[in-house]
Design an enzyme around this catalytic site. Structure first.
Site, PDB file in Angstrom:
ATOM      1  N   ARG A 121       1.034  -1.268   0.115  1.00 22.63           N
ATOM      2  CA  ARG A 121       0.051   0.026   0.176  1.00 22.63           C
ATOM      3  C   ARG A 121       0.856   1.394  -0.093  1.00 22.63           C
ATOM      4  NH1 ARG A 121      -2.997  -3.031   3.858  1.00 22.63           N
ATOM      5  NH2 ARG A 121      -4.742  -4.252   2.779  1.00 22.63           N
ATOM      6  N   LYS A 143       2.017  11.428 -11.114  1.00 22.69           N
ATOM      7  CA  LYS A 143       1.090  10.464 -12.222  1.00 22.69           C
ATOM      8  C   LYS A 143       1.835   9.366 -12.378  1.00 22.69           C
ATOM      9  CE  LYS A 143      -2.222  13.032 -14.481  1.00 22.69           C
ATOM     10  NZ  LYS A 143      -2.643  13.490 -15.909  1.00 22.69           N
ATOM     11  N   GLU A 185       7.035  18.291 -25.257  1.00 20.18           N
ATOM     12  CA  GLU A 185       6.556  18.603 -23.801  1.00 20.18           C
ATOM     13  C   GLU A 185       7.044  20.043 -23.420  1.00 20.18           C
ATOM     14  OE1 GLU A 185       3.904  16.863 -22.739  1.00 20.18           O
ATOM     15  OE2 GLU A 185       4.510  14.603 -23.139  1.00 20.18           O
ATOM     16  N   LYS A 227       5.404  23.012 -14.714  1.00 18.66           N
ATOM     17  CA  LYS A 227       4.608  21.697 -14.345  1.00 18.66           C
ATOM     18  C   LYS A 227       4.310  21.778 -12.735  1.00 18.66           C
ATOM     19  CE  LYS A 227       3.695  17.061 -14.865  1.00 18.66           C
ATOM     20  NZ  LYS A 227       3.624  15.896 -15.280  1.00 18.66           N
ATOM     21  N   GLU A 237      -6.087  16.713 -10.549  1.00 12.26           N
ATOM     22  CA  GLU A 237      -6.687  16.728 -11.704  1.00 12.26           C
ATOM     23  C   GLU A 237      -8.157  17.108 -11.629  1.00 12.26           C
ATOM     24  OE1 GLU A 237      -4.668  15.184 -15.178  1.00 12.26           O
ATOM     25  OE2 GLU A 237      -6.560  15.451 -16.443  1.00 12.26           O
ATOM     26  N   ARG A 241      -5.201  21.206 -13.901  1.00 11.71           N
ATOM     27  CA  ARG A 241      -4.084  20.109 -14.285  1.00 11.71           C
ATOM     28  C   ARG A 241      -4.495  19.593 -15.535  1.00 11.71           C
ATOM     29  NH1 ARG A 241      -0.479  15.677 -10.832  1.00 11.71           N
ATOM     30  NH2 ARG A 241       0.469  14.947 -12.647  1.00 11.71           N
ATOM     31  N   ASN A 245      -2.515  18.221 -20.513  1.00 15.53           N
ATOM     32  CA  ASN A 245      -2.828  17.339 -21.714  1.00 15.53           C
ATOM     33  C   ASN A 245      -3.060  17.802 -23.113  1.00 15.53           C
ATOM     34  OD1 ASN A 245      -3.103  14.887 -20.428  1.00 15.53           O
ATOM     35  ND2 ASN A 245      -4.656  15.890 -19.102  1.00 15.53           N
ATOM     36  N   HIS A 248      -2.745  15.783 -26.151  1.00 17.25           N
ATOM     37  CA  HIS A 248      -2.718  14.365 -25.640  1.00 17.25           C
ATOM     38  C   HIS A 248      -3.903  13.624 -26.242  1.00 17.25           C
ATOM     39  CE1 HIS A 248       0.910  15.804 -23.660  1.00 17.25           C
ATOM     40  NE2 HIS A 248       1.041  14.668 -23.096  1.00 17.25           N
ATOM     41  N   HIS A 252      -2.637  10.402 -27.708  1.00 19.06           N
ATOM     42  CA  HIS A 252      -2.754   8.994 -27.378  1.00 19.06           C
ATOM     43  C   HIS A 252      -3.736   8.174 -28.433  1.00 19.06           C
ATOM     44  CE1 HIS A 252      -2.720  10.537 -22.661  1.00 19.06           C
ATOM     45  NE2 HIS A 252      -1.375  10.192 -23.354  1.00 19.06           N
ATOM     46  N   HIS A 265       5.777   8.891 -27.600  1.00 18.17           N
ATOM     47  CA  HIS A 265       4.711   9.671 -27.006  1.00 18.17           C
ATOM     48  C   HIS A 265       4.989  11.302 -27.462  1.00 18.17           C
ATOM     49  CE1 HIS A 265       2.273  11.128 -23.894  1.00 18.17           C
ATOM     50  NE2 HIS A 265       3.186  11.981 -23.478  1.00 18.17           N
TER      51      HIS A 265
HETATM   52  N1  LIG Z   1       3.476  10.451 -15.511  1.00 21.12           N
HETATM   53  C1  LIG Z   1       3.168  11.388 -16.311  1.00 21.12           C
HETATM   54  O1  LIG Z   1       2.941  12.401 -15.727  1.00 21.12           O
HETATM   55  C2  LIG Z   1       3.780  11.156 -17.671  1.00 21.12           C
HETATM   56  C3  LIG Z   1       3.911  12.357 -18.447  1.00 21.12           C
HETATM   57  C4  LIG Z   1       4.294  12.377 -19.697  1.00 21.12           C
HETATM   58  C5  LIG Z   1       4.628  11.167 -20.414  1.00 21.12           C
HETATM   59  N2  LIG Z   1       4.496  10.024 -19.455  1.00 21.12           N
HETATM   60  C6  LIG Z   1       4.837   8.786 -20.012  1.00 21.12           C
HETATM   61  O2  LIG Z   1       6.224   8.381 -20.137  1.00 21.12           O
HETATM   62  C7  LIG Z   1       6.593   7.714 -20.965  1.00 21.12           C
HETATM   63  C8  LIG Z   1       7.378   8.380 -22.180  1.00 21.12           C
HETATM   64  O3  LIG Z   1       8.605   8.485 -21.632  1.00 21.12           O
HETATM   65  P1  LIG Z   1       9.960   8.686 -22.453  1.00 21.12           P
HETATM   66  O4  LIG Z   1       9.791   9.527 -23.556  1.00 21.12           O
HETATM   67  O5  LIG Z   1      10.938   8.990 -21.319  1.00 21.12           O
HETATM   68  O6  LIG Z   1      10.201   7.268 -23.024  1.00 21.12           O
HETATM   69  P2  LIG Z   1      11.069   5.744 -22.430  1.00 21.12           P
HETATM   70  O7  LIG Z   1      11.125   5.538 -21.107  1.00 21.12           O
HETATM   71  O8  LIG Z   1      10.482   4.627 -23.464  1.00 21.12           O
HETATM   72  O9  LIG Z   1      12.686   6.389 -22.886  1.00 21.12           O
HETATM   73  C9  LIG Z   1      12.963   6.302 -24.382  1.00 21.12           C
HETATM   74  C10 LIG Z   1      14.015   5.585 -24.886  1.00 21.12           C
HETATM   75  O10 LIG Z   1      15.067   6.017 -24.345  1.00 21.12           O
HETATM   76  C11 LIG Z   1      15.941   5.267 -23.625  1.00 21.12           C
HETATM   77  N3  LIG Z   1      16.604   5.901 -22.600  1.00 21.12           N
HETATM   78  C12 LIG Z   1      15.999   6.455 -21.485  1.00 21.12           C
HETATM   79  N4  LIG Z   1      17.317   7.195 -20.899  1.00 21.12           N
HETATM   80  C13 LIG Z   1      18.320   7.217 -21.610  1.00 21.12           C
HETATM   81  C14 LIG Z   1      19.694   7.864 -21.681  1.00 21.12           C
HETATM   82  N5  LIG Z   1      19.976   8.706 -20.714  1.00 21.12           N
HETATM   83  N6  LIG Z   1      20.571   7.478 -22.725  1.00 21.12           N
HETATM   84  C15 LIG Z   1      20.169   6.652 -23.794  1.00 21.12           C
HETATM   85  N7  LIG Z   1      18.953   6.061 -23.852  1.00 21.12           N
HETATM   86  C16 LIG Z   1      18.141   6.338 -22.831  1.00 21.12           C
HETATM   87  C17 LIG Z   1      15.097   4.164 -22.911  1.00 21.12           C
HETATM   88  O11 LIG Z   1      15.597   3.027 -22.630  1.00 21.12           O
HETATM   89  C18 LIG Z   1      13.898   3.924 -24.288  1.00 21.12           C
HETATM   90  O12 LIG Z   1      14.433   3.244 -25.208  1.00 21.12           O
HETATM   91  C19 LIG Z   1       5.079   7.439 -21.839  1.00 21.12           C
HETATM   92  O13 LIG Z   1       4.511   6.139 -21.464  1.00 21.12           O
HETATM   93  C20 LIG Z   1       4.282   8.318 -21.319  1.00 21.12           C
HETATM   94  O14 LIG Z   1       2.918   8.001 -21.450  1.00 21.12           O
HETATM   95  C21 LIG Z   1       4.103   9.982 -18.132  1.00 21.12           C
HETATM   96 ZN   LIG Z   2       2.981  13.867 -22.412  1.00 23.34          ZN
END
Ligand SMILES: NC(=O)c1ccc[n+]([C@@H]2O[C@H](COP(=O)([O-])OP(=O)(O)OC[C@H]3O[C@@H](n4cnc5c(N)ncnc54)[C@H](O)[C@@H]3O)[C@@H](O)[C@H]2O)c1
Ligand SMILES: [Zn+2]
Length: 363
Positions: A121, A143, A185, A227, A237, A241, A245, A248, A252, A265
């Site tokens: 939990r 999130k 972003e 942010k 949200e 907040r 999006n 998005h 999405h 993304h």
């Molecule tokens: N929680 C939130 O508020 C929120 C906001 C925006 C996006 N997201 C989520 O985030 C995800 C996308 O995140 P992302 O764009 O970071 O993608 P990701 O986590 O898939 O990373 C992108 C790629 O880069 C590689 N990588 C990461 N760091 C590296 C580094 N320093 N050097 C070399 N390679 C590296 C990873 O292994 C991957 O192949 C989505 O699932 C999205 O829904 C969440």
């Molecule tokens: Zn996003």
């Protein structure tokens, strides 16, 4: 070297710092000051582990450390992979006061955070975001969650970390396409609430892409300031907040419709922001020139601005209708009232939405 910046996400007794700077991964105390017990689990993936895991483990010599190395990719952001984390924690008798450290991009941060929210939990967790997207967006704000075959990020929890440590030096190994996805972003913050930042980005987007250290540090800081302000105002949200999006709902739909991982993304969000801008023009908010500025900066950031050919309007609408912003089945979208100011989610008439989906050509 630019000096370290410390920001704060103000959420009462759940407030936490965001540290931004080059070389922070080597600063042991920055990490350990947020760890309350002996047990630490590091969650990362197969790509990041050979690059940065050992560096992190070197900082954790005084702890009992387990590592969980997951496969790399959005398509693994699933409950079954979160369950692997639970199994590992249970097998190693991790208790309620353990700390989970998520070392990676948004996928690892979202999954690690969700695992931390659920395990017994809730255990402490620390975000060490390693992509630009994660440093400016996903690691901040609490999130967490995973995808479901029927919709992106549909299973999750709001769960805030103890700290976010953004080491800008790790971005050196990130490829250009991923960097651009993060810039999408960054541009979003300018569009939704910070026109000054948008204008600065118009002047600096190429330097950002060249990873100019000062420019990068400023863009990350300013994004996190934006942010953190939105999250502090509306953690769960209930209202404002939702402006985070922008683009998005469309984005999405592209991600889910094309298969997770086909579009990054940030790429899907870039296209989605163009569609949201087009819709905003049709609603009488933006001029054609405003829309042109948005398309132009995204193109300069080497982001796609055209929706995929093979996602037709009916399928788009079907996919958009599972978005979390929707209420009572109506599709709701964030629009722009003007550059630098987003609307709250608005119910969009199907006809107006269809016009954008049919008519936006990314000129
Ligand atoms: N929680 C939130 O508020 C929120 C906001 C925006 C996006 N997201 C989520 O985030 C995800 C996308 O995140 P992302 O764009 O970071 O993608 P990701 O986590 O898939 O990373 C992108 C790629 O880069 C590689 N990588 C990461 N760091 C590296 C580094 N320093 N050097 C070399 N390679 C590296 C990873 O292994 C991957 O192949 C989505 O699932 C999205 O829904 C969440
Ligand atoms: Zn996003």
């Amino acid at each position: 070297m630019t000096p370290m910046k410390e920001l704060k996400v103000n959420l009462g007794d759940r407030s936490y710092p965001i540290y931004i700077g080059s070389g922070l991964l080597a600063k042991t105390e920055l990490l350990t000051r947020h760890i309350r017990s002996k047990q630490v689990v590091v969650v990362t993936n197969v790509t990041i582990a050979p690059l940065y895991l050992q560096k992190l483990l070197d900082r954790l010599g005084d702890y009992v450390v387990e590592t969980v190395v997951l496969p790399d990719g959005e398509k693994y952001k699933t409950l079954s992979h979160v369950e692997k984390i639970f199994t590992h924690l249970l097998e190693h008798r991790f208790s309620r006061n353990a700390t989970l450290v998520a070392l990676g991009g948004g996928v690892i941060g979202d999954m690690g955070g969700f695992a931390a929210a659920c395990y017994q939990r809730g255990i402490d967790f620390i975000q060490i975001p390693t992509t630009l997207l994660a440093q400016v967006d996903s690691s901040v704000g609490g999130k967490t969650g995973v995808n479901h075959a029927l919709g992106k990020n549909m299973i999750g929890a709001f769960y805030q970390p103890q700290a976010v440590i953004a080491d800008t030096a790790v971005l050196d190994t990130l490829d250009d396409r991923q960097l651009s996805a993060g810039i999408a972003e960054v541009i979003k913050y300018g569009l939704i609430r910070d026109i000054e930042f948008f204008a600065w980005l118009e002047a600096n987007v190429e330097k950002l892409q060249d990873r100019d250290e000062k420019v990068l540090a400023f863009a990350i800081e300013r994004s996190c300031v934006n942010k953190a302000a939105v999250v502090a105002e509306d953690e769960m949200e209930g209202g404002i907040r939702a402006i985070l999006n922008l683009g998005h709902t469309f984005g999405h739909a592209i991600e889910a419709g094309m298969g997770y991982g086909e579009y990054l993304h940030g790429e899907a969000v870039a296209i989605g922001m163009c569609q949201a801008a087009d819709l905003s023009r049709r609603l009488g908010f933006l001029s054609q020139e405003d829309v042109g500025r948005i398309i132009d900066i995204l193109k300069r950031a080497k982001l796609p601005v055209m929706p995929p050919d093979n996602l037709d309007t009916a399928r788009y609408i079907e996919l958009m209708s599972v978005d979390k912003k929707n209420v009572d089945g109506a599709i709701r979208v964030i629009a722009l009232e003007k550059l630098g100011r987003a609307t709250l989610p608005i119910n969009v008439e199907l006809a107006a939405l269809e016009q954008t989906l049919d008519g936006y050509k990314g000129a």
